[in-house]
Design an enzyme around this catalytic site. Structure first.
Site, PDB file in Angstrom:
ATOM      1  N   ASN A   9       0.919  -1.487  -0.176  1.00 21.56           N
ATOM      2  CA  ASN A   9       0.155  -0.186   0.009  1.00 21.56           C
ATOM      3  C   ASN A   9       0.813   1.157   0.303  1.00 21.56           C
ATOM      4  OD1 ASN A   9      -1.388   2.573   0.135  1.00 21.56           O
ATOM      5  ND2 ASN A   9      -2.266   1.729   2.510  1.00 21.56           N
ATOM      6  N   LYS A  11       0.079   4.377  -0.530  1.00 16.95           N
ATOM      7  CA  LYS A  11      -0.307   6.064  -0.028  1.00 16.95           C
ATOM      8  C   LYS A  11      -0.697   6.624  -0.354  1.00 16.95           C
ATOM      9  CE  LYS A  11      -0.040   3.041   4.534  1.00 16.95           C
ATOM     10  NZ  LYS A  11      -0.306   3.396   6.369  1.00 16.95           N
ATOM     11  N   HIS A 100      -9.834   1.387   4.846  1.00 19.22           N
ATOM     12  CA  HIS A 100      -8.106   0.745   6.232  1.00 19.22           C
ATOM     13  C   HIS A 100      -8.479   2.938   7.158  1.00 19.22           C
ATOM     14  CE1 HIS A 100      -3.909   2.685   6.246  1.00 19.22           C
ATOM     15  NE2 HIS A 100      -3.927   1.352   5.501  1.00 19.22           N
ATOM     16  N   GLU A 102      -6.639   4.903   7.999  1.00 19.64           N
ATOM     17  CA  GLU A 102      -6.891   6.583   7.626  1.00 19.64           C
ATOM     18  C   GLU A 102      -7.577   7.344   7.121  1.00 19.64           C
ATOM     19  OE1 GLU A 102      -3.014   6.195   5.385  1.00 19.64           O
ATOM     20  OE2 GLU A 102      -1.868   5.188   7.177  1.00 19.64           O
ATOM     21  N   GLU A 172      -5.335  -4.497  10.373  1.00 19.38           N
ATOM     22  CA  GLU A 172      -4.822  -3.430  11.173  1.00 19.38           C
ATOM     23  C   GLU A 172      -4.548  -2.549  11.654  1.00 19.38           C
ATOM     24  OE1 GLU A 172      -2.224  -2.887   6.484  1.00 19.38           O
ATOM     25  OE2 GLU A 172      -4.438  -1.139   7.193  1.00 19.38           O
ATOM     26  N   GLY A 178       2.778   2.873  10.801  1.00 21.06           N
ATOM     27  CA  GLY A 178       3.624   4.145  10.360  1.00 21.06           C
ATOM     28  C   GLY A 178       4.380   4.083  11.733  1.00 21.06           C
ATOM     29  N   SER A 218       4.401  -1.917  10.163  1.00 14.11           N
ATOM     30  CA  SER A 218       5.398  -1.194  10.954  1.00 14.11           C
ATOM     31  C   SER A 218       5.641  -3.100  10.369  1.00 14.11           C
ATOM     32  CB  SER A 218       5.697  -1.511  11.771  1.00 14.11           C
ATOM     33  OG  SER A 218       5.132   0.224  11.961  1.00 14.11           O
TER      34      SER A 218
HETATM   35  P1  13P Z   1       3.566   0.804   7.382  1.00 14.09           P
HETATM   36  O1  13P Z   1       3.861  -0.435   7.345  1.00 14.09           O
HETATM   37  O2  13P Z   1       3.612   1.958   6.936  1.00 14.09           O
HETATM   38  O3  13P Z   1       3.330   0.830   9.226  1.00 14.09           O
HETATM   39  O4  13P Z   1       1.160   0.757   7.195  1.00 14.09           O
HETATM   40  C1  13P Z   1       1.308  -0.206   7.314  1.00 14.09           C
HETATM   41  C2  13P Z   1      -0.554   0.269   6.316  1.00 14.09           C
HETATM   42  O5  13P Z   1      -1.239   0.980   6.835  1.00 14.09           O
HETATM   43  C3  13P Z   1      -0.495  -0.833   5.566  1.00 14.09           C
HETATM   44  O6  13P Z   1      -1.762  -0.358   4.752  1.00 14.09           O
END
Ligand code: 13P
Length: 263
Positions: A9, A11, A100, A102, A172, A178, A218
């Site tokens: 992903n 983003k 997601h 976010e 997640e 992140g 992560s």
């Molecule tokens: P990270 O791997 O940067 O923690 O993000 C995970 C994520 O949100 C994947 O959709």
């Protein structure tokens, strides 16, 4: 047995040119490792909307799938700034990430929105990757199971039993995204087993055997094995560490090695 899925992903990262240069390096590494292009795990890239056509064209008839990070549920109409499911299908997407954290926390997406999107994705032949997970506050208040099962029940309220094979869930935990602070594999496994139980309770016993459930938060090449060596964890959804083609290739390779014993 469920085929593992290892997904990137990206983003809000990478221009079209950057996406294409990642693709070149990554595909070269992947095909060197699996020369007959018979990749034992599903690999998917989720770039920004703008890079989707270029990557779909590059990987048409190749074993690297492309998906979108979001979409609207309506077929078309006056929804300025949105992208419709049939547009993603037309561009060549196989998958779409829905709900997601976010989207939920920054853009206010609700369970009701996710429900409409899941139905729309399935109606248009897109495989939804439904994200669920608790915040740190919710975990500390011992509410993880309640929150995750609420999200799962909502999303699956519009999924027919025969559609389960097209659906993927990504667990997640919001506090692991992140932050460099991944979940303990034991904790991730507990929640994922809980997700399977919730799904079994909706559809009847053992239905979740057909459902892919991933861990995300992560993940990197150094820890992917600790998650994917758990039988209930069918793969990973990777953010930051998927931006580098060498690192993402290593995640695929390490993930596959962890999974080999189950394949
Ligand atoms: P990270 O791997 O940067 O923690 O993000 C995970 C994520 O949100 C994947 O959709």
């Amino acid at each position: 047995m469920r085929k593992p899925l290892i997904a990137a992903n990206w983003k809000m990262n990478k221009t079209i040119g950057e996406a294409l240069s990642f693709a070149g390096v990554f595909a070269e590494r992947l095909y060197r490792r699996f020369p007959d292009k018979n990749i034992p795990v599903d690999v998917a890239l989720f770039p920004s909307f703008l890079s989707i056509p270029a990557l779909c064209a590059l990987f048409a008839n190749e074993p690297i799938h492309i998906g979108a990070q979001n979409m609207h549920w309506e077929k078309s109409g006056a929804f300025t700034g949105e992208v419709a499911p049939y547009m993603l299908k037309d561009a060549g997407c196989a998958f779409v990430i829905l709900g997601h954290s976010e989207r939920r926390h920054i853009f206010g997406e609700t369970d009701e929105d996710v429900i409409k999107k899941v139905r729309a994705a399935l109606d248009h032949g897109l495989n939804p990757v439904i994200c669920v997970g608790e915040t740190l506050e919710e975990r500390e208040a011992d509410e993880t199971d309640r929150v995750v099962s609420r999200m799962v029940k909502a999303a699956f309220s519009v999924v027919d039993p025969e559609e389960l094979r097209s659906v993927t869930v990504a667990y997640e935990p919001v506090w692991a995204i992140g932050t460099g602070r991944e979940a303990r594999p034991d904790d991730a496994e507990d929640v994922i087993l809980g997700i399977r139980k919730t799904v079994d309770a909706i559809y009847g016993q053992d239905t979740s055997e057909n459902l892919r459930v991933l861990y995300g938060g992560s993940v990197k090449s150094k820890n992917v094995r600790s998650f994917m060596s758990r039988e209930s964890v069918d793969g990973v959804l990777v953010g930051g560490a998927s931006l580098d083609p060498e690192e993402f290739f290593k995640i695929v390779d390490e993930g596959y090695k962890a999974r080999r014993k189950f394949l």
